[in-house]
Design a protein around this motif. Structure first.
Motif, short mmCIF file in Angstrom:
data_model
loop_
_atom_site.label_atom_id
_atom_site.label_comp_id
_atom_site.label_asym_id
_atom_site.label_seq_id
_atom_site.Cartn_x
_atom_site.Cartn_y
_atom_site.Cartn_z
N GLY A 26 13.57 48.46 -19.79
CA GLY A 26 13.70 49.87 -20.11
C GLY A 26 15.13 50.33 -20.12
N CYS A 27 16.05 49.43 -20.42
CA CYS A 27 17.48 49.73 -20.43
C CYS A 27 18.01 49.76 -21.86
CB CYS A 27 18.27 48.68 -19.65
SG CYS A 27 18.01 48.70 -17.87
N ALA A 28 19.00 50.59 -22.08
CA ALA A 28 19.76 50.58 -23.32
C ALA A 28 21.02 49.75 -23.10
CB ALA A 28 20.14 52.01 -23.71
N VAL A 43 24.52 42.56 -29.94
CA VAL A 43 23.69 43.46 -29.13
C VAL A 43 24.47 44.70 -28.71
CG1 VAL A 43 22.40 43.69 -26.97
CG2 VAL A 43 22.24 41.57 -28.31
N PHE A 44 25.69 44.48 -28.26
CA PHE A 44 26.53 45.58 -27.77
C PHE A 44 27.49 45.97 -28.89
CE2 PHE A 44 25.18 43.11 -24.10
CZ PHE A 44 24.68 44.09 -23.25
N ASP A 45 26.98 46.66 -29.86
CA ASP A 45 27.78 46.92 -31.06
C ASP A 45 28.92 47.90 -30.82
OD1 ASP A 45 26.15 49.11 -30.74
OD2 ASP A 45 25.16 48.95 -32.68
N GLN A 46 28.89 48.59 -29.68
CA GLN A 46 30.02 49.45 -29.33
C GLN A 46 31.05 48.70 -28.48
OE1 GLN A 46 30.20 52.60 -30.64
NE2 GLN A 46 28.37 51.85 -31.71
N HIS A 60 36.83 36.55 -31.55
CA HIS A 60 36.04 36.93 -30.37
C HIS A 60 36.65 38.20 -29.75
CE1 HIS A 60 34.67 32.49 -29.76
NE2 HIS A 60 34.27 33.00 -30.89
N LYS A 61 35.79 39.16 -29.44
CA LYS A 61 36.27 40.44 -28.94
C LYS A 61 35.57 40.78 -27.64
CE LYS A 61 38.75 40.87 -32.67
NZ LYS A 61 40.23 40.63 -32.62
#
Length: 413
Positions: free
Chosen positions: A295-297, A325-328, A377-378
């Motif tokens: 249930g996490c964003a 997954v972590f597009d920000q 890679h970032k």
């Protein structure tokens, strides 16, 4: 948006037992991780091989820990599991003499059968002396015996078995244990992983696959996850066992809740025996599944405990998966294999324990030997020194041969 309060279906981790090259207790392991220096060193048992170094568990005396009888009948991976399980149960404040054994399960991940003692037995057979093969050779070495020996030692009469998903085995075991508790099949599960892969056969096999670092002149610089100059992983060993209970049960007995296991996700790449999907899509699906289960964003996650093997293909695929997954931008990343090496089937369990310790300390330990990433890679790789970071949730990622992907989400209580 913060992580929601714990519902009764959540699973509490109430005990930790940890043995790794960084030490034999959770506190010793935490201190070793925070020093941020690799523990790889030359190993005389690997002398003459193309790769002659590894990360061994220090100062482990099976006879002193378990007694002569247990030490003689068990192989090293089972010995690790026994000691870790005993310590985890003590840490949880449970007494095997008084618990309801048929409601206690054991699920341990093991990557392979023991390659430590089998070669000597095979040599007897090769030399035409089958009568000299030990009658303990089979029961001492098959993968399920870590869970079997723990169950016998502690009187755990509930479901007991081994998960084998290569380097994701320990993480898979924790996910399966979570399901046993949620289903009501058990009230307590001892779950984790154990492996003793620092032997000549394992070192030879992985070297033949070109998976190991060849920095024999500088072993302490060999394990360097996500670094542009990485050239392979370093063999490690160890065990971690977590005591897991339903949150409501743990609260009712006033147990210390070290963390909550809120989410689990697993997928298969269905791509290649040893190489991951280059686009990271299989790993990304596992991460998303774990987040949904919890249930996490993505924005709720304060840390990624990465699989981070230090191989060119795996680190590249994991970096791509995280950015998918972590597009920000992924949260801070740490890679414990830089310090303790790769404990194979035990790696996921060890790193789950480290993730819990990180949440407890609100600190992310550094990745050893990290200088700079490949250009594409970032990742925000924590290096140099520990980073204090307020966080309520973290993920631990494991990816194994055969394309097995498993991810856990842990939160503070």
């Amino acid at each position: 948006m913060g992580v929601a309060a714990a519902p009764t279906a959540d699973i509490a981790v109430t005990g930790l037992g940890v043995l790794s090259p960084a030490g034999l207790t959770p506190d010793a392991n935490w201190a070793g991780l925070c020093r941020g220096r690799s523990l790889a060193a030359y190993d005389a048992e690997l002398a003459g091989l193309p790769v002659d170094f590894c990360c061994r568990v220090p100062d482990f005396d099976a006879r002193a820990e378990l007694g002569e009888r247990w030490a003689r009948r068990t192989d090293r991976f089972s010995q690790f599991a026994l000691v870790a399980a005993r310590r985890a149960v003590a840490d949880a404040g449970l007494d095997p003499q008084t618990w309801q054994g048929e409601r206690v399960g054991v699920v341990l991940g093991v990557g392979s059968n023991s390659l430590t003692s089998y070669p000597a037995e095979f040599a007897q057979l090769h030399d035409g002396r089958p009568d000299r093969v030990s009658p303990l050779a089979l029961p001492r070495s098959v993968p399920n015996m870590a869970a079997g020996e723990v169950a016998m030692d502690l009187g755990a009469c509930g479901p007991g078995f081994t998960t084998a998903s290569a380097c994701a085995s320990g993480t898979t075991a924790l996910g399966v244990a979570r399901d046993l508790l949620r289903s009501g099949a058990c009230d307590v599960v001892l779950a984790g992983g154990s492996e003793s892969g620092c032997c000549r056969m394992s070192a030879t096999c992985f070297a033949r696959l070109r998976a190991l670092s060849r920095r024999c002149a500088e072993p302490e610089l060999a394990s360097r996850p996500f670094d542009a100059e990485r050239d392979g992983f370093v063999l490690g060993e160890g065990a971690a066992v977590l005591v897991m209970e339903r949150y409501a049960t743990a609260r009712a007995r006033r147990a210390r809740v070290r963390a909550l296991l809120r989410g689990y996700g697993a997928t298969s790449d269905a791509h290649h025996p040893i190489a991951p999907l280059p686009d990271g899509s299989g790993a990304a699906r596992a991460i998303r599944a774990a987040l949904r289960d919890a249930g996490c964003a993505p924005r709720d996650i304060g840390q990624v405990n990465a699989h981070g093997t230090s191989t060119r293909l795996n680190d590249a695929a994991e970096a791509v998966a995280l950015t998918r997954v972590f597009d920000q931008g992924p949260p801070p990343v740490t890679a414990p294999k830089s310090v303790i090496g790769h404990a194979l089937g035990a790696a996921g369990a060890l790193e789950a324990a480290f993730t819990i310790l990180s949440l407890e300390h609100q600190t992310i330990p550094p990745t050893a030997n990290f200088g700079h990433q490949d250009g594409d890679h970032k990742l925000d790789v924590v290096s140099g020194s520990p980073r204090r970071t307020p966080m309520s949730a973290a993920i631990s990622c494991s990816f194994g041969f055969g394309g097995h992907n498993a991810v856990l989400v842990f939160t503070t209580e």
